[in-house]
Design a protein around this motif. Structure first.
Motif, PDB file in Angstrom:
ATOM      1  N   ILE A 162     -54.607  13.154-130.668  1.00 12.05           N
ATOM      2  CA  ILE A 162     -55.951  12.716-130.273  1.00 12.05           C
ATOM      3  C   ILE A 162     -55.618  11.220-129.538  1.00 12.05           C
ATOM      4  O   ILE A 162     -56.172  11.035-128.529  1.00 12.05           O
ATOM      5  N   GLN A 163     -55.005  10.584-130.106  1.00 10.58           N
ATOM      6  CA  GLN A 163     -54.650   9.172-129.575  1.00 10.58           C
ATOM      7  C   GLN A 163     -53.784   9.392-128.328  1.00 10.58           C
ATOM      8  O   GLN A 163     -53.955   8.474-127.481  1.00 10.58           O
ATOM      9  N   LYS A 169     -56.129   8.872-120.951  1.00 12.10           N
ATOM     10  CA  LYS A 169     -57.309   8.927-120.306  1.00 12.10           C
ATOM     11  C   LYS A 169     -57.864  10.145-120.232  1.00 12.10           C
ATOM     12  O   LYS A 169     -58.517  10.455-119.361  1.00 12.10           O
ATOM     13  N   LEU A 170     -57.797  11.225-121.232  1.00 11.37           N
ATOM     14  CA  LEU A 170     -58.130  12.450-121.072  1.00 11.37           C
ATOM     15  C   LEU A 170     -59.425  12.582-121.921  1.00 11.37           C
ATOM     16  O   LEU A 170     -59.478  11.884-122.989  1.00 11.37           O
ATOM     17  N   HIS A 171     -60.266  13.401-121.601  1.00 13.40           N
ATOM     18  CA  HIS A 171     -61.396  13.891-122.215  1.00 13.40           C
ATOM     19  C   HIS A 171     -60.940  14.850-123.414  1.00 13.40           C
ATOM     20  O   HIS A 171     -60.292  15.891-123.080  1.00 13.40           O
ATOM     21  N   PRO A 259     -51.971  24.869-121.580  1.00 14.18           N
ATOM     22  CA  PRO A 259     -51.558  23.846-121.415  1.00 14.18           C
ATOM     23  C   PRO A 259     -52.822  22.786-121.956  1.00 14.18           C
ATOM     24  O   PRO A 259     -53.988  23.042-121.590  1.00 14.18           O
ATOM     25  N   LYS A 260     -52.197  21.772-122.584  1.00 19.81           N
ATOM     26  CA  LYS A 260     -53.492  20.603-122.978  1.00 19.81           C
ATOM     27  C   LYS A 260     -54.172  21.424-124.328  1.00 19.81           C
ATOM     28  O   LYS A 260     -55.302  20.718-124.636  1.00 19.81           O
ATOM     29  N   VAL A 261     -53.909  22.469-124.831  1.00 23.83           N
ATOM     30  CA  VAL A 261     -54.311  22.918-126.047  1.00 23.83           C
ATOM     31  C   VAL A 261     -53.413  22.870-127.304  1.00 23.83           C
ATOM     32  O   VAL A 261     -52.443  23.669-127.240  1.00 23.83           O
ATOM     33  N   HIS A 262     -53.821  22.126-128.345  1.00 21.84           N
ATOM     34  CA  HIS A 262     -52.910  22.082-129.526  1.00 21.84           C
ATOM     35  C   HIS A 262     -53.605  22.794-130.716  1.00 21.84           C
ATOM     36  O   HIS A 262     -54.678  22.543-130.874  1.00 21.84           O
ATOM     37  N   GLU A 276     -58.627  17.607-121.275  1.00 22.01           N
ATOM     38  CA  GLU A 276     -58.721  17.694-119.798  1.00 22.01           C
ATOM     39  C   GLU A 276     -59.080  16.331-119.072  1.00 22.01           C
ATOM     40  O   GLU A 276     -59.621  15.515-119.836  1.00 22.01           O
ATOM     41  N   PRO A 277     -58.742  16.230-117.937  1.00 20.29           N
ATOM     42  CA  PRO A 277     -58.981  14.859-117.230  1.00 20.29           C
ATOM     43  C   PRO A 277     -60.542  14.715-116.742  1.00 20.29           C
ATOM     44  O   PRO A 277     -60.730  13.578-116.923  1.00 20.29           O
ATOM     45  N   THR A 278     -61.384  15.901-116.789  1.00 19.61           N
ATOM     46  CA  THR A 278     -62.564  15.675-116.621  1.00 19.61           C
ATOM     47  C   THR A 278     -63.622  16.204-117.603  1.00 19.61           C
ATOM     48  O   THR A 278     -63.010  17.371-118.386  1.00 19.61           O
ATOM     49  N   GLU A 279     -64.725  15.598-117.923  1.00 18.72           N
ATOM     50  CA  GLU A 279     -65.641  16.412-119.090  1.00 18.72           C
ATOM     51  C   GLU A 279     -66.064  17.752-118.598  1.00 18.72           C
ATOM     52  O   GLU A 279     -66.119  18.454-119.354  1.00 18.72           O
TER      53      GLU A 279
END
Length: 314
Positions: A162-163, A169-171, A259-262, A276-279
């Motif tokens: 999360i950190q 600066k990702l949502h 990608p970007k899913v943990h 993700e970069p945007t909400e």
């Protein structure tokens, strides 16, 4: 020791019925030291199974006549047989504090199993766990039921993810899934398939698989004891249940997610960290039956993969 005598009769081809015997392969036999180490750590205050043989009695038997259990366990191991009397469980219901007494879900079932069988389970479990650890078979993102891992480790990794997303600066969205009835709905075919995929001792794998056949449980009712066959699920009280769970769900934790899913897990609690970069893009990844994350809808409390390793919760 009537249970052992009855089991030996089965193993030796008596009239109780003989299990199918696989060709004998030379593998290290179960040693007296293995049995001794397990019995040394066995809790003496645990309730016994239907045979009323507790760990105190079993320890005394092994101390005085170590050859009895040594011979018995090695016969089971060589013939890949887990005798039926050792698979009979007694279900005891414990009321959950603060829950309504007239609701079935307010009770936690615990299965009392014969200590003789639990020692054999522990022997097989230790042998298998050694290989799972040595070959690094279980995914590192499963923290539950793993030696040397704790809830602190799981929380630390979750906070780190999360950190890291925050620094970029990702949502970020975190989804926590608690699988209802996870152990109760674990399918035996899934366990067998998972065991077959492990390149390990033939005797150990086949004996573990035999644990899953002809299981029976008994529960006391107002009309007297009722017995039935157990067709799925691992009893709470079984030594091998947690290991079976980790093996079956290893397919899920080992999955290459988007990608970007943990994904990480602690036993039957699963946590997704999605960034993700945007909400707007993040909202598109909200779980639904049609999403690629492999999740059910938000109100559901079980994880679903194809093919599912267990049936859905009630």
């Amino acid at each position: 020791m009537r249970v052992i005598r009855k089991a030996e009769k089965r193993l030796n081809g008596g009239d109780v019925g003989t299990p199918y015997c696989f060709p004998l392969i030379q593998e290290p036999q179960i040693t007296k030291n293995e049995i001794k180490r397990i019995l040394k750590k066995a809790p003496t205050k645990k309730a016994p199974g239907f045979d009323a043989i507790d760990y105190i009695v079993l320890k005394e038997v092994n101390n005085s006549f170590p050859e009895i259990l040594h011979t018995f366990y090695n016969k089971c191991y060589q013939l890949h047989c887990f005798p039926e009397p050792l698979k009979k469980g007694i279900i005891v219901l414990f009321h959950k504090e603060g829950k309504e007494a007239d609701k079935i879900k307010s009770y936690r079932p615990v299965t009392l199993l014969p200590t003789i069988g639990k020692v054999l389970e522990q022997i097989l479990l230790r042998r298998l766990n050694y290989t799972l650890k040595k070959k690094n078979i279980l995914h590192h993102n499963q923290f539950g039921f793993r030696e040397g891992r704790s809830t602190d480790d799981a929380i630390h990794q979750l906070v780190e993810k999360i950190q890291d997303a925050k620094n970029k600066k990702l949502h970020t969205m975190v989804i926590s899934l608690d699988i209802q009835g996870a152990f109760d709905h674990l399918q035996y075919n899934s366990i067998r398939n998972s065991l077959d995929e492990i390149n390990f001792s033939f005797h150990t794998i086949e004996t573990l698989k035999y644990i899953l056949t002809d299981r029976k449980v008994t529960i006391q009712t107002a009309q007297g004891p009722v017995s039935c066959s157990q067709q799925q699920g691992c009893a709470q009280g079984s030594c091998t249940g947690p290991m079976f769970w980790n093996l079956v769900t290893n397919e899920i934790t080992s999955e290459e997610w988007q990608p970007k899913v943990h994904l990480q897990a602690f036993a039957d609690d699963f946590f997704f960290v999605i960034s993700e970069p945007t909400e707007a893009k993040l909202l598109l990844k909200q779980p639904s039956r049609n999403s690629n994350t492999g999740l059910t809808n938000t109100n559901s409390r079980y994880l679903q993969k194809n093919p599912p390793p267990y049936s859905s919760a009630d």
